[in-house]
Design a protein around this motif. Structure first.
Motif, PDB file in Angstrom:
ATOM      1  N   HIS A  27      86.564  49.124  47.385  1.00  0.00           N
ATOM      2  CA  HIS A  27      86.182  47.912  48.102  1.00  0.00           C
ATOM      3  C   HIS A  27      85.783  48.272  49.529  1.00  0.00           C
ATOM      4  O   HIS A  27      86.626  48.696  50.312  1.00  0.00           O
ATOM      5  N   ARG A  28      84.497  48.165  49.830  1.00  0.00           N
ATOM      6  CA  ARG A  28      83.945  48.578  51.138  1.00  0.00           C
ATOM      7  C   ARG A  28      84.197  50.073  51.367  1.00  0.00           C
ATOM      8  O   ARG A  28      84.447  50.494  52.490  1.00  0.00           O
TER       9      ARG A  28
ATOM     10  N   GLU B  85      82.059  48.549  45.507  1.00  0.00           N
ATOM     11  CA  GLU B  85      81.614  47.236  45.999  1.00  0.00           C
ATOM     12  C   GLU B  85      81.320  47.363  47.477  1.00  0.00           C
ATOM     13  O   GLU B  85      82.029  48.075  48.198  1.00  0.00           O
TER      14      GLU B  85
ATOM     15  N   ASP C  23      78.941  45.132  50.951  1.00  0.00           N
ATOM     16  CA  ASP C  23      78.344  43.867  51.378  1.00  0.00           C
ATOM     17  C   ASP C  23      76.977  44.117  52.014  1.00  0.00           C
ATOM     18  O   ASP C  23      76.833  45.001  52.855  1.00  0.00           O
TER      19      ASP C  23
ATOM     20  N   HIS D 228      80.399  43.974  56.449  1.00  0.00           N
ATOM     21  CA  HIS D 228      81.031  42.793  55.868  1.00  0.00           C
ATOM     22  C   HIS D 228      80.639  41.501  56.577  1.00  0.00           C
ATOM     23  O   HIS D 228      80.136  40.559  55.966  1.00  0.00           O
TER      24      HIS D 228
ATOM     25  N   ASN E  99      78.505  47.129  42.697  1.00  0.00           N
ATOM     26  CA  ASN E  99      78.486  45.691  42.993  1.00  0.00           C
ATOM     27  C   ASN E  99      77.935  45.467  44.398  1.00  0.00           C
ATOM     28  O   ASN E  99      78.581  45.771  45.388  1.00  0.00           O
TER      29      ASN E  99
ATOM     30  N   GLU F 194      77.337  42.942  46.969  1.00  0.00           N
ATOM     31  CA  GLU F 194      77.666  41.559  47.331  1.00  0.00           C
ATOM     32  C   GLU F 194      76.737  41.120  48.448  1.00  0.00           C
ATOM     33  O   GLU F 194      76.789  41.638  49.566  1.00  0.00           O
TER      34      GLU F 194
ATOM     35  N   LYS G 191      75.566  38.880  51.250  1.00  0.00           N
ATOM     36  CA  LYS G 191      76.078  37.868  52.195  1.00  0.00           C
ATOM     37  C   LYS G 191      74.865  37.100  52.711  1.00  0.00           C
ATOM     38  O   LYS G 191      74.093  37.628  53.530  1.00  0.00           O
TER      39      LYS G 191
ATOM     40  N   PHE H 281      78.747  34.747  47.479  1.00  0.00           N
ATOM     41  CA  PHE H 281      79.469  33.475  47.617  1.00  0.00           C
ATOM     42  C   PHE H 281      78.475  32.316  47.696  1.00  0.00           C
ATOM     43  O   PHE H 281      78.847  31.164  47.537  1.00  0.00           O
TER      44      PHE H 281
ATOM     45  N   LEU I  55      81.063  34.454  42.328  1.00  0.00           N
ATOM     46  CA  LEU I  55      82.121  34.772  43.291  1.00  0.00           C
ATOM     47  C   LEU I  55      82.626  33.442  43.845  1.00  0.00           C
ATOM     48  O   LEU I  55      81.889  32.736  44.527  1.00  0.00           O
TER      49      LEU I  55
ATOM     50  N   TYR J  72      89.850  40.523  43.518  1.00  0.00           N
ATOM     51  CA  TYR J  72      89.898  41.128  44.849  1.00  0.00           C
ATOM     52  C   TYR J  72      91.014  40.479  45.676  1.00  0.00           C
ATOM     53  O   TYR J  72      91.305  39.316  45.442  1.00  0.00           O
TER      54      TYR J  72
ATOM     55  N   PHE K 206      89.221  45.219  42.716  1.00  0.00           N
ATOM     56  CA  PHE K 206      88.637  45.741  43.946  1.00  0.00           C
ATOM     57  C   PHE K 206      89.803  46.190  44.821  1.00  0.00           C
ATOM     58  O   PHE K 206      90.731  45.409  45.050  1.00  0.00           O
TER      59      PHE K 206
HETATM   60  O1  G3P Z   1      83.309  41.079  46.215  1.00  0.00           O
HETATM   61  C1  G3P Z   1      84.687  40.858  46.253  1.00  0.00           C
HETATM   62  C2  G3P Z   1      85.182  40.613  47.659  1.00  0.00           C
HETATM   63  O2  G3P Z   1      84.725  41.646  48.487  1.00  0.00           O
HETATM   64  C3  G3P Z   1      84.749  39.292  48.215  1.00  0.00           C
HETATM   65  O3  G3P Z   1      85.339  38.998  49.446  1.00  0.00           O
HETATM   66  O4  G3P Z   1      85.370  38.759  51.882  1.00  0.00           O
HETATM   67  O5  G3P Z   1      85.998  40.929  50.872  1.00  0.00           O
HETATM   68  O6  G3P Z   1      83.630  40.186  50.852  1.00  0.00           O
HETATM   69  P1  G3P Z   1      85.062  39.757  50.807  1.00  0.00           P
END
Ligand code: G3P
Ligand code: CA
Length: 245
Positions: free
Chosen positions: A6-7, A33, A35, A48, A106, A108, A110, A142, A162, A211, A231
């Motif tokens: 995650h990130r 994953e 952003d 992020h 993934n 994501e 934004k 989102f 999401l 997550y 995640f």
């Molecule tokens: O993609 C899952 C999760 O990363 C979504 O929330 O705020 O960490 O981007 P956030």
């Protein structure tokens, strides 16, 4: 169960930086994953937040900066363990690091309120520019309008719903929305990842990813209730807690 960085390995290195992704690769990650945002001059970048307040301590928005301006900020400034300079990476820099070992990516996006008009076309062109990249990609957001635009532009692209501020009460309408855009995955927050909700999601035909799971007890519970992926900021849990399979 997939163990998704995650990130990057963001517990150990500044999130969403090349250092965090390189470390995740070193730790054996194959699923990632991150952003995606877009600069004023149309460059796709990985970060992020929409601005740099938290990461660089600067009150500037990515949408207002050119890539040349953005890359001067140190987005490791917030990370106590290692504040050594790290720039906001371009999307292709991240893929250069993780692409060769990746099996599942993934992106994501934004894009709340379509703050980055045209980001969908730009990302699709990027996904198609490298052999094999499109096939191992899943796009989430989102922002439901963003998912809808991706679907209009590409019937084949894998999408993940999401849920923003999702609750058990809002789960059924969310499943309908996920179906409406042809999502294959449903990504939800740990606070509502209970057996009842996971089985509703899976019965509706989606894969469920949760997550953000950073503790062993939660990871084991997710596996127990049939979650398909977690995640985590600690991708090294992969070896330590033997959650694979
Ligand atoms: O993609 C899952 C999760 O990363 C979504 O929330 O705020 O960490 O981007 P956030
Ligand atoms: Ca994210």
């Amino acid at each position: 169960m997939k163990i998704i960085s995650h990130r990057g390995a963001s517990a150990y290195a500044p999130e969403n930086t090349l250092k965090a992704f390189a470390l995740a690769v070193e730790m054996g990650s194959h699923e990632f994953e991150f952003d995606v945002h877009q600069t004023r001059d149309g460059i796709l970048v990985v970060h992020h937040d929409f601005d740099l307040k938290r990461t660089a301590g600067k009150d500037v928005r990515i949408a207002d900066l050119t890539w040349a301006e953005l890359k001067k900020y140190n987005v490791a400034a917030h990370f106590k363990r290692d504040r050594a300079f790290q720039h906001v990476p371009r999307l292709e820099e991240v893929i250069d690091v993780i692409g060769p070992v990746s099996r599942w990516l993934n992106f994501e996006v934004k894009n709340d309120g379509n703050v980055y008009p045209g980001i969908e076309e730009k990302l699709l062109a990027f996904l198609r520019s490298q052999p094999g990249l499109f096939e191992k990609t899943i796009v989430s957001s989102f922002d439901h309008g963003t998912l809808r635009r991706f679907r209009e532009l590409s019937p084949e692209l894998k999408l993940a719903y999401l849920g923003h501020n999702l609750s058990t009460v809002l789960l059924l309408p969310a499943l309908k929305k996920a179906r409406a855009v042809g999502a294959v995955n449903f990504h939800l927050a740990l606070r509502i990842a209970f057996k009842f909700n996971i089985s509703k999601i899976k019965k509706a035909g989606f894969r469920a990813c949760v997550y953000t799971v950073n503790e062993k007890k939660d990871a084991l519970r997710m596996k127990e209730i049939g979650v398909d992926g977690i995640f985590t900021n600690h991708p090294d849990i992969l070896g330590k807690w033997t959650l694979k399979g």
